[in-house]
Design a protein around this motif. Sequence first.
Motif, PDB file in Angstrom:
ATOM      1  N   PRO A  96     -40.714  12.620 -58.453  1.00 50.76           N
ATOM      2  CA  PRO A  96     -41.153  11.882 -57.536  1.00 50.76           C
ATOM      3  C   PRO A  96     -41.528  13.096 -56.252  1.00 50.76           C
ATOM      4  O   PRO A  96     -43.006  12.795 -55.778  1.00 50.76           O
ATOM      5  N   GLU A  97     -40.729  13.301 -56.001  1.00 53.46           N
ATOM      6  CA  GLU A  97     -40.900  14.779 -55.324  1.00 53.46           C
ATOM      7  C   GLU A  97     -41.616  15.825 -54.926  1.00 53.46           C
ATOM      8  O   GLU A  97     -41.522  15.840 -56.519  1.00 53.46           O
ATOM      9  N   ILE A  98     -41.830  16.352 -54.672  1.00 55.35           N
ATOM     10  CA  ILE A  98     -43.202  17.447 -54.103  1.00 55.35           C
ATOM     11  C   ILE A  98     -42.960  18.814 -53.680  1.00 55.35           C
ATOM     12  O   ILE A  98     -41.714  18.780 -52.112  1.00 55.35           O
ATOM     13  N   GLN A  99     -42.203  19.302 -54.425  1.00 55.04           N
ATOM     14  CA  GLN A  99     -40.835  20.613 -53.983  1.00 55.04           C
ATOM     15  C   GLN A  99     -41.631  21.269 -52.716  1.00 55.04           C
ATOM     16  O   GLN A  99     -40.820  21.518 -51.259  1.00 55.04           O
ATOM     17  N   LEU A 100     -42.753  22.002 -52.052  1.00 51.57           N
ATOM     18  CA  LEU A 100     -43.388  21.817 -51.091  1.00 51.57           C
ATOM     19  C   LEU A 100     -42.764  21.148 -49.850  1.00 51.57           C
ATOM     20  O   LEU A 100     -42.999  20.993 -48.947  1.00 51.57           O
ATOM     21  N   GLU A 101     -43.323  20.069 -49.908  1.00 50.69           N
ATOM     22  CA  GLU A 101     -43.069  19.126 -48.725  1.00 50.69           C
ATOM     23  C   GLU A 101     -41.415  18.915 -48.720  1.00 50.69           C
ATOM     24  O   GLU A 101     -41.298  19.082 -47.273  1.00 50.69           O
ATOM     25  N   GLN A 102     -40.704  19.274 -49.334  1.00 50.89           N
ATOM     26  CA  GLN A 102     -39.625  19.222 -49.574  1.00 50.89           C
ATOM     27  C   GLN A 102     -38.814  20.464 -48.624  1.00 50.89           C
ATOM     28  O   GLN A 102     -37.874  20.124 -47.672  1.00 50.89           O
ATOM     29  N   ALA A 103     -39.385  21.740 -48.776  1.00 48.15           N
ATOM     30  CA  ALA A 103     -39.437  23.081 -48.311  1.00 48.15           C
ATOM     31  C   ALA A 103     -39.749  22.524 -46.758  1.00 48.15           C
ATOM     32  O   ALA A 103     -39.324  22.689 -45.953  1.00 48.15           O
ATOM     33  N   LEU A 104     -40.708  22.139 -46.264  1.00 57.63           N
ATOM     34  CA  LEU A 104     -41.799  21.808 -45.000  1.00 57.63           C
ATOM     35  C   LEU A 104     -40.676  21.284 -44.801  1.00 57.63           C
ATOM     36  O   LEU A 104     -40.638  21.270 -43.391  1.00 57.63           O
ATOM     37  N   ALA A 105     -39.908  19.741 -45.218  1.00 53.32           N
ATOM     38  CA  ALA A 105     -38.701  18.847 -44.424  1.00 53.32           C
ATOM     39  C   ALA A 105     -37.920  19.804 -43.489  1.00 53.32           C
ATOM     40  O   ALA A 105     -37.655  18.979 -42.755  1.00 53.32           O
ATOM     41  N   GLY A 106     -37.637  20.792 -44.865  1.00 53.18           N
ATOM     42  CA  GLY A 106     -36.273  20.958 -44.096  1.00 53.18           C
ATOM     43  C   GLY A 106     -36.540  22.310 -43.050  1.00 53.18           C
ATOM     44  O   GLY A 106     -35.581  22.585 -42.076  1.00 53.18           O
TER      45      GLY A 106
END
Length: 404
Positions: free
Chosen positions: A7-17
């Motif tokens: 369910p995760e989107i890699q770009l979303e996780q990178a932006l959150a970080g």
Amino acid sequence: MTRVLKPEIQLEQALAGQIYHALEGDVVRFVLKNAQGGTDDDYWRSRMEGHCMKADKNLLGNFYNLCHEVQERLNFQEKVDYYVTGDSSINAFSIAAEDSEHPHIVNVNSELFNLMNEDELKFVIGHELGHLINQDTALRRLIHFVYPPQSTQIPITLQYKIHLHDNLAELVADRYGYIACGNLEACVTAFFKMASGLDLEKMQVSIDDLLSDNSKHLDYFLKGGGMSHYDHPVNPIRVQAINLFASARNQIELDNGMEELIQILLKVGNSPLDEPMSIFVATAGIIAANVDGSVSKEEYEQIIGTLSGSNIFPKNFLESVAKSDVDALFQESVNTILSINPGLKPNLLEYIIGIILADREIGEKEVNFIYGIGKSLGLSVKEISVLFAGMVQRSFNPSLDAIS
């Protein structure tokens, strides 16, 4: 072979970080935890307990069971309190607890019970739990603390990244909603019911009609006809994204399909000048900064700062342009810009002069370069001199090395 999609989107996780790191999240969370006074938990707990109806086994038992069925399906084991608020607006929200001692909050407005069937409600609850699993509320709390709404202005580059993150986080939460109900049709009808406020069954609207209509609207965005301005992506993107998640045979197929949709979310402008102007800023900046043989930190920051007004990832964009034929791209961008608006000649030269002045030194080569570029743009020596003089007066500040 079982289909397993993240369910995760890699770009979303990178932006959150990136956002968390930029706002010194660890430090701010430590300070907040040890600060005196009330907390968000106190505010929300008082509001929900005082003005809403809390679901438990005996009160709103069916809704309580539905929520816990969804929670079990998502394997979310943290404590959550579920509330219903008497509100005619079609909405639901979740609030993350500030510590493990308190349960999270999920609220559903009463109007959703009038519009939605059981699977649609499961999608909504799953979506809100998805935000808790993805820790979106915790990140939003950090942003609001560092940049209180209506009181401080977030830097433009960070604004763009927060906006993109918020949009992608909604798509992630939608995926959790789909996992929660396992019914693509319910996800799609939930979107349209929330958008229209209509009971689609009573209006005799079929799922095929909805998907056909969605394709028409999505085509408008794919062809550059619009942008997703809000914290939530526009419905055509959300419907297509959940359709991809439900139907993709593997992660690669899903990621490839999502790339086209993410490109819509990456847009920060809708003018025919946006792309050629970004290319001009990058290429002219590279060329001008290298006239004296080296690119200074100040020149680089000036280029990045200007690009940040039209690019979510200005450094990546600049690096990409630098690997191309910079001179050819520069000339092409100038031709395109002036074909659209010839009156921008002075603006283009002023940007170049600004790059030259950024390192607080003006060499003979740089002066000759400015006049050469100005003439190639069709400006007279006097026009170039007036622009040059104005820029020196407004923004030139001699370096300490020159006066020490």
